[in-house]
Design a protein around this motif. Structure first.
Motif, PDB file in Angstrom:
ATOM      1  N   LEU A  10     -15.959  -0.957   0.540  1.00  0.00           N
ATOM      2  CA  LEU A  10     -15.206  -0.200  -0.451  1.00  0.00           C
ATOM      3  C   LEU A  10     -15.668   1.253  -0.492  1.00  0.00           C
ATOM      4  N   LEU A  11     -16.965   1.484  -0.322  1.00  0.00           N
ATOM      5  CA  LEU A  11     -17.492   2.850  -0.269  1.00  0.00           C
ATOM      6  C   LEU A  11     -16.907   3.617   0.915  1.00  0.00           C
ATOM      7  N   ARG A  12     -16.803   2.948   2.052  1.00  0.00           N
ATOM      8  CA  ARG A  12     -16.266   3.608   3.244  1.00  0.00           C
ATOM      9  C   ARG A  12     -14.813   4.020   3.029  1.00  0.00           C
ATOM     10  N   TYR A  13     -14.004   3.119   2.492  1.00  0.00           N
ATOM     11  CA  TYR A  13     -12.600   3.451   2.261  1.00  0.00           C
ATOM     12  C   TYR A  13     -12.457   4.518   1.177  1.00  0.00           C
ATOM     13  N   TRP A  14     -13.224   4.403   0.110  1.00  0.00           N
ATOM     14  CA  TRP A  14     -13.156   5.389  -0.966  1.00  0.00           C
ATOM     15  C   TRP A  14     -13.512   6.783  -0.459  1.00  0.00           C
ATOM     16  N   LEU A  15     -14.627   6.876   0.269  1.00  0.00           N
ATOM     17  CA  LEU A  15     -15.044   8.179   0.781  1.00  0.00           C
ATOM     18  C   LEU A  15     -14.012   8.726   1.764  1.00  0.00           C
ATOM     19  N   GLY A  16     -13.471   7.883   2.627  1.00  0.00           N
ATOM     20  CA  GLY A  16     -12.443   8.328   3.577  1.00  0.00           C
ATOM     21  C   GLY A  16     -11.220   8.905   2.874  1.00  0.00           C
ATOM     22  N   PHE A  17     -10.691   8.171   1.898  1.00  0.00           N
ATOM     23  CA  PHE A  17      -9.518   8.645   1.162  1.00  0.00           C
ATOM     24  C   PHE A  17      -9.815   9.937   0.405  1.00  0.00           C
ATOM     25  N   MET A  18     -10.944   9.991  -0.246  1.00  0.00           N
ATOM     26  CA  MET A  18     -11.267  11.166  -1.058  1.00  0.00           C
ATOM     27  C   MET A  18     -11.515  12.409  -0.201  1.00  0.00           C
ATOM     28  N   LEU A  19     -12.146  12.237   0.951  1.00  0.00           N
ATOM     29  CA  LEU A  19     -12.361  13.394   1.820  1.00  0.00           C
ATOM     30  C   LEU A  19     -11.042  13.939   2.351  1.00  0.00           C
ATOM     31  N   ILE A  20     -10.134  13.059   2.707  1.00  0.00           N
ATOM     32  CA  ILE A  20      -8.812  13.508   3.153  1.00  0.00           C
ATOM     33  C   ILE A  20      -8.095  14.228   2.006  1.00  0.00           C
ATOM     34  N   TYR A  21      -8.177  13.660   0.815  1.00  0.00           N
ATOM     35  CA  TYR A  21      -7.528  14.253  -0.349  1.00  0.00           C
ATOM     36  C   TYR A  21      -8.079  15.648  -0.661  1.00  0.00           C
ATOM     37  N   HIS A  22      -9.393  15.817  -0.563  1.00  0.00           N
ATOM     38  CA  HIS A  22     -10.017  17.090  -0.926  1.00  0.00           C
ATOM     39  C   HIS A  22      -9.998  18.123   0.195  1.00  0.00           C
ATOM     40  N   SER A  23      -9.526  17.771   1.375  1.00  0.00           N
ATOM     41  CA  SER A  23      -9.560  18.739   2.476  1.00  0.00           C
ATOM     42  C   SER A  23      -8.213  18.934   3.165  1.00  0.00           C
ATOM     43  N   LEU A  65     -11.517   8.984  10.261  1.00  0.00           N
ATOM     44  CA  LEU A  65     -12.315   8.085  11.089  1.00  0.00           C
ATOM     45  C   LEU A  65     -13.016   7.025  10.241  1.00  0.00           C
ATOM     46  N   LEU A  66     -13.435   7.377   9.035  1.00  0.00           N
ATOM     47  CA  LEU A  66     -14.028   6.366   8.156  1.00  0.00           C
ATOM     48  C   LEU A  66     -13.009   5.300   7.781  1.00  0.00           C
ATOM     49  N   LEU A  67     -11.777   5.710   7.548  1.00  0.00           N
ATOM     50  CA  LEU A  67     -10.739   4.727   7.210  1.00  0.00           C
ATOM     51  C   LEU A  67     -10.496   3.743   8.350  1.00  0.00           C
ATOM     52  N   THR A  68     -10.595   4.227   9.566  1.00  0.00           N
ATOM     53  CA  THR A  68     -10.370   3.340  10.708  1.00  0.00           C
ATOM     54  C   THR A  68     -11.634   2.613  11.140  1.00  0.00           C
ATOM     55  N   GLY A  69     -12.790   3.055  10.651  1.00  0.00           N
ATOM     56  CA  GLY A  69     -14.046   2.406  11.017  1.00  0.00           C
ATOM     57  C   GLY A  69     -14.604   2.873  12.349  1.00  0.00           C
ATOM     58  N   LEU A  70     -14.085   3.974  12.881  1.00  0.00           N
ATOM     59  CA  LEU A  70     -14.548   4.477  14.173  1.00  0.00           C
ATOM     60  C   LEU A  70     -15.655   5.498  13.988  1.00  0.00           C
TER      61      LEU A  70
END
Length: 134
Positions: A12-25, A67-72
């Motif tokens: 859940l941390l990985r998906y949350w951070l991925g979404f939030m980084l995309i949102y903020h950048s 990349l975090l969202l995809t796990g790569l």
């Protein structure tokens, strides 16, 4: 004997951070005025080549989030994100973790957690491989 299951919610941390980084950048690629303001802000902090560093930082956030969202490349991406957001929290926001630097510091901490636990499966329960003696 029934035990309480161990929850594995680090995915859940990985998906949350991925979404939030995309949102903020994402604005870096779609809003030229905001990009100019960010470059000027980076320049005001005394960084050399502010245009390159601004684009590099926001690109790491955007593409790193994807990349975090995809796990790569989770470990590499987590390291780069921790580096960028660590600089943001400690230098840009002067280490004020309880006020203006709170978001950058929280994202930095999540990236550090992901760096040390990169292979996070999408599983709610952790299986215990031990065979209990009866």
């Amino acid at each position: 004997m029934n035990k309480i299951p161990h929850f594995n919610l680090t995915w859940l941390l990985r998906y949350w951070l991925g979404f939030m980084l995309i949102y903020h950048s994402h604005w870096l690629f779609f809003e030229p005025d905001a990009t100019k303001e960010f470059v000027a802000f980076i320049a005001s902090k005394g960084f050399p080549v502010p245009e390159i560093l601004a684009y590099l930082a926001k690109s790491i956030e955007f593409f790193g989030g994807a990349l975090l969202l995809t796990g790569l490349y989770t470990r590499l991406v987590s390291f780069l994100i921790a580096l960028v957001l660590g600089i943001a929290a400690l230098y840009i926001h002067k280490g004020l973790f309880w006020s203006e630097g709170e978001l950058a510091f929280n994202y930095f901490l999540i990236a550090v957690i992901l760096f040390f636990n990169p292979n996070i499966p999408f599983k709610l329960f952790k299986k215990n491989n031990k065979i209990e003696k009866q």
